[in-house]
Design a protein around this motif. Structure first.
Motif, short mmCIF file in Angstrom:
data_model
loop_
_atom_site.label_atom_id
_atom_site.label_comp_id
_atom_site.label_asym_id
_atom_site.label_seq_id
_atom_site.Cartn_x
_atom_site.Cartn_y
_atom_site.Cartn_z
N GLN A 31 -6.11 13.54 0.98
CA GLN A 31 -7.10 12.56 0.48
C GLN A 31 -6.44 11.22 0.20
OE1 GLN A 31 -8.88 14.63 -2.92
NE2 GLN A 31 -10.77 14.86 -1.76
N PHE A 55 -8.32 3.75 4.23
CA PHE A 55 -9.67 3.23 4.06
C PHE A 55 -9.68 1.97 3.20
CE2 PHE A 55 -13.61 3.03 1.54
CZ PHE A 55 -14.53 2.92 2.56
N SER A 90 -11.80 8.40 -6.97
CA SER A 90 -11.53 7.57 -5.80
C SER A 90 -12.76 6.74 -5.42
CB SER A 90 -11.14 8.44 -4.61
OG SER A 90 -9.94 9.15 -4.88
N PHE A 124 -13.15 2.77 -4.57
CA PHE A 124 -13.81 2.25 -3.37
C PHE A 124 -14.95 1.29 -3.74
CE2 PHE A 124 -12.79 6.63 -1.33
CZ PHE A 124 -11.47 6.25 -1.20
N SER A 133 -8.35 -1.00 5.09
CA SER A 133 -9.30 -1.57 6.04
C SER A 133 -10.37 -2.37 5.33
CB SER A 133 -9.94 -0.47 6.88
OG SER A 133 -10.70 0.42 6.07
N VAL A 134 -10.81 -1.90 4.13
CA VAL A 134 -11.83 -2.62 3.38
C VAL A 134 -11.29 -3.95 2.87
CG1 VAL A 134 -13.19 -2.59 1.25
CG2 VAL A 134 -13.12 -0.56 2.70
N PHE A 166 -5.54 9.25 3.60
CA PHE A 166 -6.68 8.67 4.29
C PHE A 166 -7.41 7.64 3.40
CE2 PHE A 166 -6.17 12.59 6.79
CZ PHE A 166 -6.13 12.03 8.06
N SER A 167 -7.42 7.87 2.10
CA SER A 167 -8.04 6.90 1.19
C SER A 167 -7.28 5.58 1.21
CB SER A 167 -8.08 7.45 -0.24
OG SER A 167 -8.93 8.57 -0.33
#
Length: 436
Positions: free
Chosen positions: A422, A429, A343, A347, A432-433, A425-426
């Motif tokens: 995971q 994330f 992950s 990211f 949002s990125v 929530f990933s």
């Protein structure tokens, strides 16, 4: 400042020489820096007289002519070697018979800039420190169609410029490098640790991660086309600049050729710190290749964990060994950790815009997944694991809150819950990125 643009530059050198000689006679047997300066000036006066043709080919910064070649040297207290380097560059310019400019990107406290100006070089002074920044500062001011770079400490023979240029023209390459490891390294020119361990190892890393296909990735003697240099969009300010140039070129599938060169012993004090600068190169290569740093290790670890869990769950024997509950636990941990590491690869590729993005299908698929789809997959895993966990809880209550046997199925359920959480929530994330 060139001799052509300033016809009295030779007289100024003579005047400086006479002043220093008179000071030397008055000082008698004085030792130290004053005598070194006198000797250096004598040598440069001789050099000036040997390269009148090159002086006419050198252009200053105010010339309306466009130079065919810009020779860029970053300098930091290189008074012992800069004169010889400029001299050799002039020899190459004479051989080529083309207009050129020699640019010193200088942050010195010694006589390096004065020597450069006396010999016709353009001296620019970067407003920030750093080896890479010195080059970038000079590149913004270089006007040549071809940019030659090299250190001004006599380790690189600038008389080899025609060889690099010829290889570039015959192969239509974007960049040509001088290879020390394929050429000759003079005794004392390179520490054995660098020659046999550091440079080969760093080159291997760079070729593996970025597909550069070179034999000496950290040679500082290079020639690159102006338009190719612009496409690289270089950003680093330190010693890792040498790596960044090759990494970007490899990632963009530019053509890199090499010519064997002779590497000489340097003049002046060395500024390279072996382990510190070596680590900066390794760190820069790794963080800009998240596929190799995160994705591949994570996927391998996760797949290995799934295999171990599968063998333990089904009771399959490997030879005389049978995997049990402890192997199941170890497999679960490998799956969770592997998923987390993989992950991070997703990211990093989305958030940091690395030079070499991961190309494996799993990371690419996860990176392109929408927030909604990722959250739904995570919820599905969470629900599946939650249902089995709910059954276990009901059994526990029915037994009067007594102990419940730990089973392979319960470990699978708990693993699914962790992976599901995971994933949910990933996904948020990443969402949002991506909106930043």
């Amino acid at each position: 400042m060139t001799t052509q643009g300033h016809p009295n530059s030779g007289n100024s050198v003579d005047s400086l020489l006479e002043q220093e000689q008179e000071q030397g006679r008055g000082q008698g047997h004085e030792q130290g820096r004053g005598q070194n300066q006198e000797q250096t000036t004598l040598e440069h006066d001789s050099i000036e007289s040997e390269h009148r043709e090159a002086d006419h080919l050198l252009l200053d910064r105010d010339s309306d002519q466009e130079p065919a070649i810009s020779v860029v040297m970053p300098t930091l207290d290189e008074e012992d070697g800069v004169g010889e380097c400029i001299d050799r560059a002039k020899t190459a310019i004479e051989e080529l018979g083309v207009t050129a400019e020699i640019i010193l990107s200088d942050s010195s406290t010694d006589r390096t800039p004065e020597i450069g100006r006396e010999m016709g070089a353009i001296v620019v002074e970067p407003d920030e420190p750093g080896y890479g920044y010195a080059y970038r500062y000079a590149f913004e001011r270089a006007r040549g169609e071809h940019i030659v770079i090299g250190d001004a400490d006599t380790t690189y023979d600038f008389e080899a410029i025609p060889e690099l240029l010829e290889r570039m023209e015959t192969t239509d390459a974007d960049m040509v490098m001088g290879s020390r490891l394929e050429g000759e390294i003079k005794p004392g020119a390179m520490p054995p640790l660098h020659q046999y361990v550091g440079n080969p190892l760093l080159t291997k890393f760079l070729n593996t991660f970025y597909g550069a296909g070179v034999s000496d990735a950290h040679s500082g003697f290079r020639i690159i086309r102006q338009e190719s240099l612009v496409e690289l969009d270089l950003e680093t300010t330190g010693m890792e600049f040498a790596s960044e140039m090759i990494m970007e070129a490899g990632a963009q599938d530019m053509t890199i050729e090499e010519v064997p060169i002779t590497y000489h012993e340097r003049e002046g004090e060395a500024t390279l710190e072996s382990f510190k600068d070596g680590w900066r190169h390794v760190r820069f290569m790794l963080v800009n290749a998240p596929g190799y740093l995160f994705s591949v290790p994570g996927i391998v670890l996760g797949m290995l964990g799934l295999v171990v869990m599968g063998l333990a769950f089904t009771g399959t024997s490997i030879g005389s060994a049978t995997l049990g509950i402890h192997s199941m636990i170890a497999g679960s941990l490998m799956v969770i950790v592997g998923y987390q590491v993989a992950s991070l690869g997703v990211f990093a590729s989305v958030a940091s815009n690395p030079i070499q993005k991961p190309e494996d299908k799993i990371t690419t698929w996860l990176g392109s997944m929408s927030l909604e789809r990722g959250a739904m997959i995570g919820l599905a895993l969470l629900v599946a694991g939650g249902i089995y966990t709910g059954i276990l809880i009901s059994q526990w209550v029915a037994n009067g809150f007594g102990s419940v046997a730990f089973t392979m199925g319960s470990l699978v359920a708990f693993t699914a819950i962790v992976i599901g959480l995971q994933t949910v929530f990933s996904s948020f994330f990443l969402g949002s990125v991506k909106t930043l």
